[in-house]
Design a protein around this motif. Sequence first.
Motif, PDB file in Angstrom:
ATOM      1  N   GLN A   1       0.925  -1.257  -0.113  1.00 30.01           N
ATOM      2  CA  GLN A   1       0.042  -0.102   0.102  1.00 30.01           C
ATOM      3  C   GLN A   1       0.880   1.215  -0.124  1.00 30.01           C
ATOM      4  N   SER A   2       0.374   2.059  -0.849  1.00 22.96           N
ATOM      5  CA  SER A   2       1.085   3.394  -0.846  1.00 22.96           C
ATOM      6  C   SER A   2      -0.116   4.527  -0.998  1.00 22.96           C
ATOM      7  N   GLY A   3      -0.073   5.153   0.146  1.00 19.80           N
ATOM      8  CA  GLY A   3      -1.145   6.168   0.294  1.00 19.80           C
ATOM      9  C   GLY A   3      -2.443   5.324   0.059  1.00 19.80           C
ATOM     10  N   ARG A   4      -3.286   5.867  -0.876  1.00 19.11           N
ATOM     11  CA  ARG A   4      -4.509   5.010  -0.879  1.00 19.11           C
ATOM     12  C   ARG A   4      -4.499   4.047  -2.212  1.00 19.11           C
TER      13      ARG A   4
END
Length: 283
Positions: free
Chosen positions: A188-191
């Motif tokens: 996961q990277s941010g949203r």
Amino acid sequence: MGCLKEHEPILKKIFERITFKDETGNTRYDNRYDHENIRSLIRKAFVPKRDFLVKEEVVPCEASLLQIEKLVSPISVQDDKPFFPSQDIVKTIVDWDTNAQNKVLSPEELALIEKMKKMGYPIPEPTDPHPERKQTYHYLPYRFDSGLEREFFKDSVLPILGEYKSQLEIYFNGDDTLTDFKIDCYKQSGREWRYIGKYVPDFLLLKRNGDGSIHRIIIIETKGEGFAAKFADRRQFMETEFISKNNECFGYERFRFLYLEDTLTKEEREKKTIKAIKDFFNI
């Protein structure tokens, strides 16, 4: 331009604030202001506002521990160090799988047994030299990529399985050319979720229901310290998203992930394995 004209009075005030008239009456920029930044802010004021919605989707799929089409006829190898069990033991296990008594005993011994049966003597069943065959080996032999995998399976898991008889089964899944049980991993990277590659677990330790269907599975990964950092993102995905999402879908704790590193001693790895078995399988 039509949109700009609607705001001409405000824009004109800004323009007058950041400029001045020189002695000759010419309009010049006032260098006390950051003109590049002001123009950027004005442009941003006229950019349509955008937003985006992230949708997460859990896609159900099925996997097989063995891709049958990959199998070929039996072969002999010059160096059997990466393989377990040895070729002699493989032959014995296959013989017992085919026909235990007839394969193990000689014709003379079989004739004697038949004679004893007719005379009414009780005939003891032949002793299975490899009873673990009923709890593992979905193909033979296993080819291990590391000494840690081989040691864990041969010296730790098989003795532990012997204590639980037919309650548990374990299968080596680490050969990515034979197995179809591969897990797509994400980070996961941010949203957003970014795909980081496939993960092929080393072992699957499982317990079945009374009808033979799989009830619970411990996914076991054995990893050398030198490979731990590279595996960190996949490990996090397994310990969090994969386990929680699948258990949620099945409505009970169907999966658990057990990570065993070579920084632990053999005894420590065995203790963690036994604890996981007792806690997860309730035996």
